[in-house]
Enzyme design. Structure first.
Site, PDB file in Angstrom:
ATOM      1  CG  ASN A 152       1.421   2.069   4.423  1.00  0.00           C
ATOM      2  OD1 ASN A 152       0.184   1.633   4.379  1.00  0.00           O
ATOM      3  ND2 ASN A 152       2.488   1.531   3.889  1.00  0.00           N
TER       4      ASN A 152
ATOM      5  CG  ASP B  53      12.303   2.145  13.761  1.00  0.00           C
ATOM      6  OD1 ASP B  53      11.249   2.366  13.642  1.00  0.00           O
ATOM      7  OD2 ASP B  53      12.735   1.397  14.598  1.00  0.00           O
TER       8      ASP B  53
ATOM      9  CE1 TYR C 276      -2.191  -4.788  11.123  1.00  0.00           C
ATOM     10  CE2 TYR C 276      -4.140  -5.957  10.890  1.00  0.00           C
ATOM     11  CZ  TYR C 276      -3.503  -4.936  10.352  1.00  0.00           C
ATOM     12  OH  TYR C 276      -3.782  -4.459   9.216  1.00  0.00           O
TER      13      TYR C 276
ATOM     14  CE  LYS D 236      -2.553  -1.192  10.933  1.00  0.00           C
ATOM     15  NZ  LYS D 236      -1.839  -0.100  10.607  1.00  0.00           N
TER      16      LYS D 236
ATOM     17  CG  LEU E 298      -2.154  -0.751   1.196  1.00  0.00           C
ATOM     18  CD1 LEU E 298      -2.635  -0.842   2.597  1.00  0.00           C
ATOM     19  CD2 LEU E 298      -3.067  -0.284   0.249  1.00  0.00           C
TER      20      LEU E 298
ATOM     21  CB  THR F  13       0.083  -5.623   1.088  1.00  0.00           C
ATOM     22  OG1 THR F  13      -0.481  -6.161   2.334  1.00  0.00           O
ATOM     23  CG2 THR F  13      -0.635  -4.671   0.695  1.00  0.00           C
TER      24      THR F  13
ATOM     25  CG  ASP G 202      10.041   0.209   3.600  1.00  0.00           C
ATOM     26  OD1 ASP G 202       8.705   0.156   3.243  1.00  0.00           O
ATOM     27  OD2 ASP G 202      10.901  -0.803   4.024  1.00  0.00           O
TER      28      ASP G 202
END
Length: 302
Positions: free
Chosen positions: A101, A74, A172, A176, A19, A206, A38
């Protein structure tokens, strides 16, 4: 594509693949200068190959005639997040949009979930949203106080797991869900400085979801891959542009050709006794309320 982000500077975290990569390419195609962040880690957060995925995306953008710079910090550390903002300011002289993201998975059922796996996932998803947002917001607040109120945008990345929960993803899902709370608070606090903050809950194929979407899903019109990450990016580009003026504190689900405004916790059926309840009275009252309430969405995987 419309050049609706012409002249804007956009930082996208976790933009080396999936994404994030799709968002970075879409912003560049819309005229933005892109800071491609990244860390180059594996799906579980371990250090991967030396070849930087951020550099590869930058090369793609430049080959298409766009402008981009790689950032390998990071963002779940204060220094890394601060350097992301610094990279935008030193390279392009401004920062207009932040897309949070970055993330990875360490899936386990709760009874098998190690504390380290909990901490690692919450760190990258939740702290990795908070710190870039904090440092970008500090810059935008300073700009506003200096009389240069920005047209700033933040797009955070949540998930259906954060909205409904997901079996085997307690860490997770919790992270989120936290992103959603952070989004609402940031939208309320930062609006005075010209900052709009929204969140998306995307569904796309992904590295993180390839097992979930093992089979390619296509829409009736041939050639449309409903699970392609590129389907989510147009919403993100619009939210990150000046065109989204007035839209803040919202959560959008995006999948294929579908965009949905998600409506969060609201008061449902209620009963007021006017005095303290006795435990033996509560059961009947609660069961009556539940009978009047809507049925909640199912947890993913059930």
């Amino acid at each position: 594509m419309s050049r609706m982000c012409e002249g804007r500077v956009v930082a996208v975290t976790g933009a080396g693949r999936g994404l994030g990569r799709a968002h970075a390419l879409a912003f560049a195609a819309a005229g933005a200068k892109v800071v491609v962040n990244d860390l180059g880690v594996g799906l579980d957060g371990t250090v991967g190959a030396a070849d930087s995925p951020a550099r590869q995306v930058v090369d793609e953008i430049r080959a298409a005639g766009g402008e981009a710079v790689a950032h390998g910090g990071d963002v779940a550390t204060s220094a890394g997040a601060a350097s992301l903002v610094t990279a935008a300011l030193e390279t392009y002289g401004r920062l207009d949009t932040l897309v949070n993201n970055a993330g990875f998975l360490r899936d386990r059922m709760l009874v098998n979930l190690d504390e380290d796996d909990w901490d690692a996932v919450v760190r990258v998803h939740l702290k990795g949203h908070f710190l870039p947002l904090k440092h970008a917001a500090a810059h935008w607040r300073a700009e506003a106080k200096a009389g240069r109120t920005p047209v700033a945008r933040v797009v955070n990345t949540s998930s259906g797991a954060g909205l409904l929960g997901s079996l085997g993803q307690g860490n997770y899902s919790a992270a989120k869900a936290g992103v959603l709370g952070l989004t609402l608070v940031a939208a309320a606090e930062l609006g005075r400085y010209g900052v709009q903050v929204n969140a998306i809950a995307p569904a796309a194929r992904t590295r993180m979801t390839e097992r979930t979407f093992a089979e390619t899903m296509t829409a009736p019109d041939a050639g449309f891959d409903a699970m392609a990450p590129e389907n989510v990016s147009p919403l993100v580009v619009w939210l990150g542009s000046a065109e989204s003026e007035g839209v803040t504190g919202r959560v959008f689900e995006a999948e294929g050709g579908r965009i949905t405004v998600m409506e969060g916790w609201r008061e449902g059926p209620t009963v007021e006794k006017g005095a303290r309840w006795m435990p033996e009275e509560v059961g009947e009252a609660v069961r009556k309320l539940l009978g009047e309430a809507g049925v909640p969405g199912a947890v993913y995987g059930t």
